[in-house]
Write a protein that holds these residues in place. Structure first.
Motif, short mmCIF file in Angstrom:
data_model
loop_
_atom_site.label_atom_id
_atom_site.label_comp_id
_atom_site.label_asym_id
_atom_site.label_seq_id
_atom_site.Cartn_x
_atom_site.Cartn_y
_atom_site.Cartn_z
N ALA A 50 4.35 2.59 -13.73
CA ALA A 50 5.35 1.56 -13.94
C ALA A 50 5.35 1.03 -12.68
O ALA A 50 5.33 -0.31 -12.26
CB ALA A 50 6.62 1.80 -14.58
N ASP A 51 5.72 1.63 -11.63
CA ASP A 51 5.93 1.43 -10.40
C ASP A 51 4.54 0.93 -9.64
O ASP A 51 4.79 -0.23 -8.92
CB ASP A 51 6.50 2.36 -9.33
CG ASP A 51 7.32 1.89 -8.19
OD1 ASP A 51 7.73 0.74 -8.05
OD2 ASP A 51 7.28 2.73 -7.04
N ALA A 52 3.54 1.51 -9.77
CA ALA A 52 2.38 1.25 -9.41
C ALA A 52 1.89 -0.33 -10.14
O ALA A 52 1.52 -0.98 -9.34
CB ALA A 52 1.29 2.12 -9.90
N LEU A 53 2.14 -0.58 -11.19
CA LEU A 53 1.72 -1.81 -11.72
C LEU A 53 2.52 -2.96 -11.13
O LEU A 53 2.01 -4.16 -10.89
CB LEU A 53 2.02 -1.75 -13.18
CG LEU A 53 0.92 -1.02 -14.05
CD1 LEU A 53 1.42 -0.81 -15.40
CD2 LEU A 53 -0.46 -1.76 -14.13
N ALA A 54 4.10 -2.71 -10.91
CA ALA A 54 4.60 -3.66 -10.44
C ALA A 54 4.40 -3.99 -8.93
O ALA A 54 4.40 -5.02 -8.50
CB ALA A 54 6.25 -3.18 -10.53
N VAL A 65 0.90 -1.19 0.09
CA VAL A 65 0.11 0.06 -0.24
C VAL A 65 0.85 1.32 -0.19
O VAL A 65 0.62 2.46 -0.63
CB VAL A 65 -1.01 -0.03 1.13
CG1 VAL A 65 -1.70 1.23 1.22
CG2 VAL A 65 -1.81 -1.21 1.03
N ASP A 66 1.95 1.30 0.79
CA ASP A 66 2.70 2.50 0.83
C ASP A 66 3.52 2.66 -0.41
O ASP A 66 3.62 3.69 -1.01
CB ASP A 66 3.90 2.29 1.84
CG ASP A 66 3.23 2.53 3.25
OD1 ASP A 66 2.16 3.03 3.53
OD2 ASP A 66 3.90 2.03 4.13
N ARG A 67 3.94 1.60 -1.07
CA ARG A 67 4.46 1.62 -2.45
C ARG A 67 3.48 2.18 -3.33
O ARG A 67 3.97 3.07 -4.02
CB ARG A 67 5.10 0.22 -2.82
CG ARG A 67 5.86 0.23 -4.23
CD ARG A 67 6.49 -1.09 -4.56
NE ARG A 67 7.08 -0.97 -5.97
CZ ARG A 67 7.42 -1.97 -6.46
NH1 ARG A 67 7.34 -3.27 -5.89
NH2 ARG A 67 8.12 -2.00 -7.70
N LEU A 68 2.25 1.53 -3.39
CA LEU A 68 1.17 2.19 -4.26
C LEU A 68 0.85 3.66 -4.11
O LEU A 68 0.77 4.39 -5.09
CB LEU A 68 0.12 1.31 -4.09
CG LEU A 68 -1.04 1.18 -5.24
CD1 LEU A 68 -0.58 1.12 -6.51
CD2 LEU A 68 -2.21 0.25 -4.97
N ARG A 69 0.97 3.96 -2.74
CA ARG A 69 0.68 5.28 -2.66
C ARG A 69 1.68 6.23 -3.11
O ARG A 69 1.59 7.37 -3.60
CB ARG A 69 0.66 5.75 -0.78
CG ARG A 69 -0.85 5.24 -0.38
CD ARG A 69 -2.05 6.03 -0.85
NE ARG A 69 -3.15 6.02 -0.02
CZ ARG A 69 -4.23 6.57 -0.30
NH1 ARG A 69 -4.27 7.32 -1.29
NH2 ARG A 69 -5.47 6.59 0.79
N HIS A 70 3.02 5.72 -2.85
CA HIS A 70 4.13 6.58 -3.09
C HIS A 70 4.00 6.74 -4.85
O HIS A 70 4.32 7.62 -5.45
CB HIS A 70 5.51 5.94 -2.82
CG HIS A 70 6.81 6.87 -3.05
ND1 HIS A 70 7.49 6.75 -4.00
CD2 HIS A 70 7.23 7.80 -2.40
CE1 HIS A 70 8.15 7.45 -4.16
NE2 HIS A 70 8.27 8.23 -2.89
#
Length: 980
Positions: free
Chosen positions: A643-647, A630-635
């Motif tokens: 690209a980072d959200a899909l990963a 979740v933190d990575r997705l928010r960031h």
């Protein structure tokens, strides 16, 4: 190298010193130097600059010209050239003696002969040099008539005039050139001009264009020139060609390439092309015509000599023509042939230039002949499966082959190459789709296979190219694809099953296309009218007649706004029309590389509030609900990093972003956060240039423009920042754009507009459901209110930050709330917690803001101010932030530390100056060799002393020679002569 502007000779410093020393070696040390190099390597430029340097030192340099056809080749022509040169000395006695040396050539050769004439000429030169020392300069010795070159070689070896140094220049001599080869053996020193190093090529491009260049442009030019990459004139030829066609674009003060690399070409001026690229006799018109035909034949398909030999028994004229043209090109080294017999141009830029030349040869029939030679003997499918390279020949043949034969060969080749050479397989599928009718029963299957291949290898441009054939196939009715009516019940059931399979396949292709659109930062729909989404095939021509088939696109379209690709959808994320097609069997939900509808809702919800995100998470398996994800997705949503959200969401199922715009933007965001802002700006320029490259199906990342503007604004380069932000449409409501826009307005002196505009942008973003990233805008709003002395505005903004954190609840909103409370209420512990969180997350600029906050509220202010100063220096932050640091230091009675530049390595120009100093050159000599003034040299030396800590020229030379400059990290890696 062009010396018409009087600029410096780049990359030839050692050769320039050697030639200059030779010209100055009059008297007993007089020597003869032969400077050799291929066409375009800069021989004339080196001679001209060396002549200027020698003249600056007080020497007299005379040009010797013996190429004119007015005199009889041999000693007579040489004597005439010497007479013309010595006439400039204004010595009557000298010219009389030379005139006497010229007369024997017009009298009886039996009495005097050529030896007597050369002896007299030597005496005349010796006496002239004794009266007034001089040096002789002779260029283009390879163009001398053989008899004249032989006479000059004999003069040097046998009758060398005493005290007269001579410098000659020309191409390397071949054994068959008798006269020129004698000059090689007669010279005291043979000096060869090597190819320029890549760093020198970049310096040359910067000098010619007058602005810094993108590294990608340098790499493209070097790759296009191949073995000619170090040839200055070839580099200039490519630059002139690009500039003439509008292939160069200035972005942020750097020059970028805006055309495909394969389009880079040399000049099409025939005289220059012949001189640069043909080592021997220049080709005539017929040879150039044939070479242009070969270049066009090799453009789209590989040609092997076996293919041509297979055609010879039938005697096709075109095959014989190309075969005859290949042989001399291979002999001259222009064409190379690998171990498998594949022919290719050694210099791609030459091939591109030849393709631009007119030719009366039609090459498409040659490709058709090569295809038929195998398909007629083996059958279309066997030939395509056994020789997949035939696919490119089929594409190049065009209408010369009928569609039935072509499609069979293409599909067999594509399926065979899918594992071994997938890019060629993608090209084969694309060519087959161009020939298949939309209603052909094979079309859905071919679309499916091509989409699956592109997705597997993250070939998003290839998947995006499926838009047009997919639209045409969707437009065709099932009856058209069947071609007949069912005759009985079994036939009806079979047709229903086939139609269901085709529908599922087309849904899959549509979703692959939509995902590829997002990766290339294109909208996966076009609002053509009020009826709903149309279809953007990349060509800009929407179609609304198939809107009901594209409901699968709407989940992807909902990501456009949150990730800065386009406007936000009017309806809430995840809600849309009911999907027309049932889920694809075996691939839903979430079992393949495509995101499921639930995952699409999660991706869109990452930009919204906590409740929306939790609702989206509730529809996924429990293992997906991890705080780290979740933190990575928010960031990722905060920085519009698709690209980072899909990963983060797909995990191991994500096939990657390939070389898409999303990948480049992800690299830019990473460089920005890590503090490598120069690399981040370079990525932004590459993204923008790629969006304007002819033949590239990629759009622009709007947030990349905003992030580039933010970097320029932080560095005080407001003009560049304004140019970037003017490219962002007003309809883009992403908070990252508002954040950059606010900074530009404030530092441009429009404080009220910055503060009010930021609030309006926040309202727009909230109305669009974009909450991630608003915390950055509000924190900046609070900081500017602090600088302007507006405590009430600070407290109100802090209240908005706290309300946002209650609504979003992310790590970043927590950090901004802690910093806001530190600035408004002086809470040191919270600011320290924010600093620890930011440093752990790896956001250098946010870390700078945290340290500034701690300086303001008085926690270990001296240390925090020093850390902030170092960070600001490493980021290259400009006058505005430095001024802010100074105000804060004075307000807290602190001393702002003086810093050395963070990037203190010597530049190429500094290294050249250091080498000249270590060689013992005076300021006057350095100024002559660098084509600058002595005052400029003195100023640069003073700066160099300050940067290196050396107090004199002797200390600088010693530090260079013993390697201590390299040991201190002042010299870039790979510079020759720096390792001990």
């Amino acid at each position: 190298m062009d010396v018409r502007d009087g600029g410096p000779v780049i990359g030839r410093e050692s050769e320039l010193r050697e030639v200059t020393r030779t010209l100055l070696s009059t008297g007993d040390p007089a020597r003869v130097l032969l400077l050799v190099g291929a066409a375009g390597t800069g021989k004339t430029a080196v001679l001209e600059h060396a002549r200027r340097a020698a003249v600056e030192e007080g020497a007299r340099v005379l040009r010797l010209r013996c190429h004119d056809g007015g005199s009889t080749p041999g000693a007579a022509a040489l004597a005439d050239g010497v007479h013309s040169a010595l006439a400039k000395l204004h010595g009557r006695r000298t010219t009389v003696r030379v005139s006497g040396a010229r007369r024997p050539g017009r009298q009886r050769v039996v009495s005097y002969g050529e030896l007597s004439q050369l002896s007299a000429l030597s005496e005349a030169l010796t006496e002239a040099a004794r009266d007034s020392p001089f040096a002789l300069l002779l260029d283009d010795v390879d163009r001398l008539p053989s008899a004249t070159a032989s006479a000059l070689g004999l003069l040097i070896r046998v009758f060398r005039p005493a005290g007269v140094p001579m410098v000659m220049a020309g191409r390397p001599a071949h054994p068959r050139d008798g006269g020129a080869s004698q000059l090689t053996s007669a010279a005291d020193r043979l000096l060869e001009l090597p190819p320029l190093r890549p760093a020198d090529v970049e310096a040359l491009m910067v000098h010619v264009l007058g602005r810094p260049v993108e590294p990608a442009l340098v790499t493209a030019v070097l790759r296009a020139l191949g073995p000619m990459a170090g040839t200055p004139e070839a580099v200039l030829s490519v630059l002139d060609s690009m500039d003439g066609r509008g292939g160069l674009l200035e972005l942020g003060g750097h020059v970028c390439l805006t055309e495909p690399e394969q389009a880079l070409r040399l000049t099409t001026d025939l005289a220059q092309l012949r001189r640069l690229c043909w080592p021997g006799e220049p080709p005539d018109t017929a040879d150039l015509d044939a070479a242009a035909a070969v270049a066009r034949a090799l453009e789209h398909a590989e040609i092997r000599f076996d293919d041509l030999h297979r055609l010879k028994p039938g005697g096709p004229r075109r095959a014989g023509l190309v075969d005859r043209a290949l042989t001399p090109l291979v002999g001259d080294g222009i064409l190379t042939v690998d171990e498998d017999g594949r022919a290719s141009f050694a210099v791609p830029a030459l091939a591109a230039a030849l393709r631009a030349l007119p030719t009366h040869h039609e090459v498409s029939s040659l490709h058709a002949l090569i295809t038929r030679s195998l398909s007629d003997r083996l059958g279309a499918e066997t030939a395509g499966g056994g020789h997949p390279r035939l696919a490119d020949h089929v594409t190049a043949a065009g209408a010369e082959l009928d569609d039935a034969l072509a499609v069979d060969v293409l599909l067999a080749a594509a399926r065979t190459d899918a594992r071994s050479d997938w890019p060629r397989s993608v090209r084969a599928y694309s060519s087959a789709l161009g020939r298949l009718a939309p209603y052909d029963r094979r079309t859905p299957g071919v679309l499916y296979e091509s989409a699956e291949l592109s997705l597997r290898h993250a070939d998003h441009p290839g998947a995006l190219a499926l838009g047009e054939p997919l639209l045409a196939c969707l437009d065709a009715s099932p009856a058209e694809r069947d071609g007949s009516e069912p005759q009985d019940g079994d036939r009806d059931l079979d047709l229903d099953r086939d139609q269901d399979q085709d529908r599922n396949r087309l849904v899959y292709v549509t979703e692959v296309w939509a995902l590829a659109s997002l990766h290339e930062h294109r909208l996966p729909y076009t609002d053509a009218d009020a009826d709903g989404p149309g279809f953007d095939s990349g060509s800009g021509s929407p179609n609304t007649s198939v809107a009901e088939h594209l409901a699968a696109v709407e989940g992807f379209a909902a990501l456009a706004g949150p990730y800065g690709i386009g406007r936000v959808a009017d309806r809430p994320a995840g809600e849309g029309r009911r999907t027309t097609f049932p889920p694809v069997v075996g691939r839903r939900p979430g079992s393949g590389p495509l995101p499921s509808p639930a995952e699409l809702r999660l991706l869109a919800a990452a930009a919204g509030g906590r409740a929306e995100l939790l609702a989206a998470l509730g529809t996924l398996p429990s293992e997906a609900d991890s705080a780290r994800t979740v933190d990575r997705l928010r960031h990722a949503a905060t920085h519009a990093d698709l690209a980072d959200a899909l990963a983060a969401v797909l995990g191991d199922r994500y096939t990657g972003a390939g070389d898409s715009t999303a990948t480049r933007y992800h690299a830019m965001v990473r460089s920005y956060l890590e503090g490598d802002w120069d690399q981040a700006l370079s990525a932004a320029r590459r993204i923008e240039a790629r969006s304007r490259t002819r033949g590239t199906e990629a759009a622009t990342a709007q947030c990349a423009r905003a992030l580039a503007a933010e970097i320029h604004c932080a560095r005080g380069e407001l003009g560049h920042a304004r140019a970037w932000l003017e490219l962002v449409p007003d309809s883009v409501a992403h908070p990252l754009v508002a954040w950059a826009r606010m900074s530009l307005r404030y530092w441009s002196g429009r404080t009220a507009q910055a503060l009010e505009g930021a609030r309006e942008d926040v309202r727009r973003a909230r109305g669009s459901g974009l909450l991630s990233g608003i915390e950055k805008v509000l924190l900046r709003h609070l900081s500017y209110a602090l600088l302007e002395g507006m405590p009430q505005v600070m407290r109100r903004t802090l209240g908005e930050l706290e309300a946002l954190h209650e609504e979003v609840g992310s790590a970043m909103t927590r950090e901004t709330v802690l910093l806001g409370r530190g600035l408004v209420h002086g809470e040191v512990d919270g600011a320290l917690a924010a600093l620890r969180s930011v440093d752990q997350r790896g956001d250098v600029y946010m870390g700078l803001l945290c340290r500034l906050c701690l300086v303001e509220i008085g926690d270990d202010s001296d240390r925090r101010l020093a850390e902030a100063s170092y960070l600001a220096q490493s980021l290259g932050i400009g006058r505005a932030t430095r001024t802010t640091l100074g105000h804060m230091a004075r307000r807290r009675s602190l001393v702002l530390p003086r810093l050395r530049p963070a990037r203190d390595r010597l530049s190429e120009a500094d290294i050249r100056l250091t080498v000249l100093v270590s060689d013992g050159a005076t300021n006057r000599q350095i100024a002559a060799r660098l084509a600058s003034s002595e005052k400029t040299v003195e100023r640069r030396l003073t700066q160099l002393f300050q940067r290196t800590g050396c107090r004199s020229r002797a200390e600088l030379a010693a530090a260079w020679l013993d390697g201590s400059l390299a040991d201190r990290g002042l010299v870039p890696d790979g510079v020759p002569g720096t390792s001990r």
